[in-house]
Design an enzyme around this catalytic site. Structure first.
Site, PDB file in Angstrom:
ATOM      1  N   GLU A   1      -3.395  -0.327   7.854  1.00 57.78           N
ATOM      2  CA  GLU A   1      -2.217   0.010   8.669  1.00 57.78           C
ATOM      3  C   GLU A   1      -2.369  -0.597  10.052  1.00 57.78           C
ATOM      4  O   GLU A   1      -3.446  -0.542  10.655  1.00 57.78           O
ATOM      5  CB  GLU A   1      -2.052   1.531   8.849  1.00 57.78           C
ATOM      6  CG  GLU A   1      -1.647   2.272   7.618  1.00 57.78           C
ATOM      7  CD  GLU A   1      -1.510   3.785   7.856  1.00 57.78           C
ATOM      8  OE1 GLU A   1      -1.228   4.199   9.002  1.00 57.78           O
ATOM      9  OE2 GLU A   1      -1.709   4.536   6.889  1.00 57.78           O
TER      10      GLU A   1
ATOM     11  N   HIS B   1      -2.887  10.933   0.705  1.00 58.18           N
ATOM     12  CA  HIS B   1      -2.436  10.571   2.045  1.00 58.18           C
ATOM     13  C   HIS B   1      -1.728  11.797   2.617  1.00 58.18           C
ATOM     14  O   HIS B   1      -0.514  11.881   2.646  1.00 58.18           O
ATOM     15  CB  HIS B   1      -1.497   9.359   1.988  1.00 58.18           C
ATOM     16  CG  HIS B   1      -1.222   8.721   3.321  1.00 58.18           C
ATOM     17  ND1 HIS B   1      -1.341   7.363   3.553  1.00 58.18           N
ATOM     18  CD2 HIS B   1      -0.842   9.241   4.509  1.00 58.18           C
ATOM     19  CE1 HIS B   1      -1.034   7.086   4.806  1.00 58.18           C
ATOM     20  NE2 HIS B   1      -0.710   8.218   5.409  1.00 58.18           N
TER      21      HIS B   1
ATOM     22  N   ARG C   1       0.849  -1.183   0.000  1.00 56.04           N
ATOM     23  CA  ARG C   1       0.000   0.000   0.000  1.00 56.04           C
ATOM     24  C   ARG C   1       0.894   1.244   0.000  1.00 56.04           C
ATOM     25  O   ARG C   1       1.751   1.397   0.869  1.00 56.04           O
ATOM     26  CB  ARG C   1      -0.918   0.015   1.222  1.00 56.04           C
ATOM     27  CG  ARG C   1      -1.706   1.298   1.350  1.00 56.04           C
ATOM     28  CD  ARG C   1      -2.752   1.201   2.453  1.00 56.04           C
ATOM     29  NE  ARG C   1      -3.421   2.464   2.634  1.00 56.04           N
ATOM     30  CZ  ARG C   1      -3.176   3.302   3.649  1.00 56.04           C
ATOM     31  NH1 ARG C   1      -2.288   3.007   4.561  1.00 56.04           N
ATOM     32  NH2 ARG C   1      -3.834   4.441   3.731  1.00 56.04           N
TER      33      ARG C   1
ATOM     34  N   ASN D   1      -7.122   1.795   9.630  1.00 53.68           N
ATOM     35  CA  ASN D   1      -5.810   1.904  10.251  1.00 53.68           C
ATOM     36  C   ASN D   1      -6.034   1.773  11.744  1.00 53.68           C
ATOM     37  O   ASN D   1      -6.648   2.626  12.366  1.00 53.68           O
ATOM     38  CB  ASN D   1      -5.177   3.266   9.951  1.00 53.68           C
ATOM     39  CG  ASN D   1      -4.846   3.424   8.483  1.00 53.68           C
ATOM     40  OD1 ASN D   1      -4.899   2.466   7.716  1.00 53.68           O
ATOM     41  ND2 ASN D   1      -4.500   4.643   8.081  1.00 53.68           N
TER      42      ASN D   1
ATOM     43  N   TYR E   1      -4.227   1.045  15.413  1.00 48.49           N
ATOM     44  CA  TYR E   1      -2.965   0.966  16.144  1.00 48.49           C
ATOM     45  C   TYR E   1      -3.147   0.650  17.623  1.00 48.49           C
ATOM     46  O   TYR E   1      -2.361  -0.061  18.204  1.00 48.49           O
ATOM     47  CB  TYR E   1      -2.192   2.295  16.043  1.00 48.49           C
ATOM     48  CG  TYR E   1      -1.600   2.562  14.692  1.00 48.49           C
ATOM     49  CD1 TYR E   1      -2.353   3.138  13.671  1.00 48.49           C
ATOM     50  CD2 TYR E   1      -0.281   2.235  14.426  1.00 48.49           C
ATOM     51  CE1 TYR E   1      -1.797   3.381  12.427  1.00 48.49           C
ATOM     52  CE2 TYR E   1       0.290   2.475  13.186  1.00 48.49           C
ATOM     53  CZ  TYR E   1      -0.470   3.048  12.185  1.00 48.49           C
ATOM     54  OH  TYR E   1       0.084   3.280  10.953  1.00 48.49           O
TER      55      TYR E   1
ATOM     56  N   GLU F   1      -7.627   8.313   5.999  1.00 46.90           N
ATOM     57  CA  GLU F   1      -8.019   8.827   7.306  1.00 46.90           C
ATOM     58  C   GLU F   1      -8.604  10.234   7.306  1.00 46.90           C
ATOM     59  O   GLU F   1      -8.074  11.125   7.981  1.00 46.90           O
ATOM     60  CB  GLU F   1      -6.813   8.841   8.238  1.00 46.90           C
ATOM     61  CG  GLU F   1      -6.202   7.487   8.454  1.00 46.90           C
ATOM     62  CD  GLU F   1      -5.006   7.539   9.399  1.00 46.90           C
ATOM     63  OE1 GLU F   1      -4.343   8.589   9.450  1.00 46.90           O
ATOM     64  OE2 GLU F   1      -4.752   6.535  10.063  1.00 46.90           O
TER      65      GLU F   1
END
Ligand code: BGC
Length: 527
Positions: free
Chosen positions: A407, A164, A119, A333, A335, A193
């Site tokens: 991500e 991005h 990606r 994404n 985390y 995002e």
């Protein structure tokens, strides 16, 4: 065969809209059940559905460098990162990982890992140096064609984001970026995002164009209560127009799919109280569903409506038709996980008690104790279970729409006395990925339609306002020579991908052989 092409004049408008996201459609597969006990140590590629995409993730500004090469125009991040005081140590992405010149080497690294997807994002200002003005820059198209062709040659599927974070500077100057509705017109993309972009750029003012108002922050201009809503609205409409174009002109030919990527934290109630459980529901809805609900259902989340009411921008009937269903898959994404605390009954700092925050404050600690291991990115804590929970949440809310984990990554803790040796022996990163993959596998085994997992990131790179101090890479990048040096996690990921399995257990991961030049103490300001 590249997905970006240089067409003739009558295709010019379409040509300006770069084609994104080529993805193999995956078959449903049957997989065996294993007890969750030994899942982490025994985690391997073969346990995931056949054809599952595994790879790494990156973005143009964070790795490419070469800001003025081959006709590229200035981007908002070129300008912002050169403004004194904006970036840790006043660093910038002028060189970054020099991927622009070293992409072949980097593709070789990926190929040797054994990934089947990569990606990356396309720098808008390379293709259209002046945004929607001026001409298409064929040399900008060429570089991405070469990257894509070389990925395909090695059996790696390109997974392309067109926006991005980096935007042509001219659009920033003329319109103030995403604040203007004009920006929708020519913008055709999936976007990384939008929820984090509007928060960083228009609520907290820490990313370009740096808009905010107190108590969220002190900026030269902006309105933190209102602008994020407008910017999000324009981003969503831009997305929907891009999807319409893609579906009309390219999708059938390419057999691809198009989606958007939302940032998705998971949350736990700070206190064992109903008001904090409600706060969890609200802050979840003010996150990923702010982006995804309109694209799936044509409306902002009900949880947002009930708090923001008429402050929420409206979609006209025509826009509603455009936006609803403008998504083939959801990219997330993910985390970490945070605690959520209700702020509807009590005052909270930094705007958490404002409607735009859903009257929720989020924090990583309870009575001083972190919710999970704190990482180098201080707001990110390791809570693997959060992966399972967020995927469950998305499965239910969006009726099991296909999901890609675009991500997931770990930044090494920042310690003043960190050594090169510490950074390369990244056991914590390995443990992080094993535990998050195991949690993902649990969600898949309960039926979630997840089709891919991409590690952020292949290389240590320019980490926005953190500069180069924060390192998410599987490969360490020497800031002097730009040499890519494998961390231990390369050995683990490669063994995971190739199903050799034996290096999954910590005791089997050998010490890296470090040449003497590599074994040196490095402070964090060593460039
Ligand atoms: C962003 C990346 C960033 C990463 C680590 C993600 O939210 O998409 O650009 O580098 O987080 O902070």
């Amino acid at each position: 065969m590249s997905v970006i092409s240089n067409h003739t004049n009558n295709m010019k408008m379409v040509d300006k809209q770069l084609i994104s996201v080529v993805i193999i459609l995956l078959c449903c597969v049957h997989f065996h059940v294993q007890s969750s006990h030994d899942v982490e140590d025994g985690i391997s590629r073969s346990q995931f559905p056949e054809g599952f995409l595994f790879g790494t993730s990156s973005s143009s500004y964070q790795i490419e460098g070469a800001p003025f090469e081959d006709g590229k125009g200035l981007s908002n991040w070129d300008v912002f990162s050169h403004t004194p005081g904006k970036i840790n140590n006043d660093e910038n992405g002028d060189i970054a990982d020099d991927h622009y010149h070293r992409y072949l080497e980097d593709i070789e690294l990926m190929s040797s890992l054994g990934v089947n997807v990569y990606r990356f994002s396309i720098s808008w200002s390379r293709i259209l140096p002046r945004g929607i003005y001026g001409d298409i820059n064929p040399r900008g198209i060429m570089i991405y064609n070469k990257i894509i062709d070389n990925l395909l040659l090695r059996g790696i599927e390109p997974f392309v984001t067109i926006h991005h974070s980096d935007l042509p500077h001219e659009l920033e100057e003329r319109y103030g970026g995403w604040i203007s509705p004009l920006i929708q017109v020519k913008y055709w993309t999936t976007i990384n995002e939008p929820n984090l972009v509007v928060e960083s750029a228009y609520m907290r003012g820490i990313h370009p164009p740096g808009h905010c108002s107190p108590p969220f922050g002190n900026c030269y201009t902006g309105n933190s209560d209102v602008e994020p809503l407008i910017a999000m609205h324009n981003m969503l409409l831009s997305h929907a127009k891009a999807v319409k174009l893609y579906r009309k002109h390219f999708q059938a030919k390419q057999g691809g799919s198009i989606g958007i990527v939302a940032h998705a934290f998971m949350y736990e109630p700070l206190r064992d109280e109903e008001c904090d459980r409600q706060a969890v529901n609200r802050t979840l809805a003010f996150g990923l569903p702010w982006v995804i609900d309109p694209l799936v259902f044509g409306e902002y989340p009900a949880e947002m409506h009930s708090i923001l009411g008429s402050q929420l921008p409206r979609f006209s009937l025509r826009e509603n038709n455009l936006i609803k269903g403008s998504l083939d898959f959801i990219g997330i994404n993910h985390y970490g996980t945070l605690y959520a605390k209700d702020c509807s009954l009590s005052a909270c700092p930094f705007g958490a008690d404002h409607p735009i925050s859903g009257f929720v404050e989020t924090t990583g600690t309870r009575d001083g104790i972190p919710i999970g291991d704190q990482t180098g990115m201080l707001e990110l804590f390791v809570v693997p279970k959060g992966m399972e929970k967020i995927v469950d949440y998305i499965k239910i809310r969006y009726h099991n729409m296909p999901v890609y984990i675009t991500e997931n990554g770990y930044s090494s803790p920042l310690k003043a006395d960190v050594t090169m040796h510490d950074l390369l022996q990244d056991f914590k990163r390995i443990d992080y990925h094993k535990a998050y993959l195991a949690a993902l596998l649990r969600a898949i085994r309960k039926g979630a339609d997840v089709r891919g997992y991409m590690i952020w990131s292949l290389l240590d790179n320019f980490e926005w306002t953190h500069g180069y101090e924060t390192r998410f890479g599987l490969y360490y990048v020497d800031r002097h020579t730009l040499e890519r040096i494998p961390k231990l996690s390369v050995q683990w990921f490669s063994s995971f991908l190739n199903n050799t399995g034996h290096t999954n257990k910590r005791e089997n991961l050998g010490e890296q052989h470090l040449g003497s030049k590599n074994v040196r103490n490095v402070g964090f300001n060593f460039i």
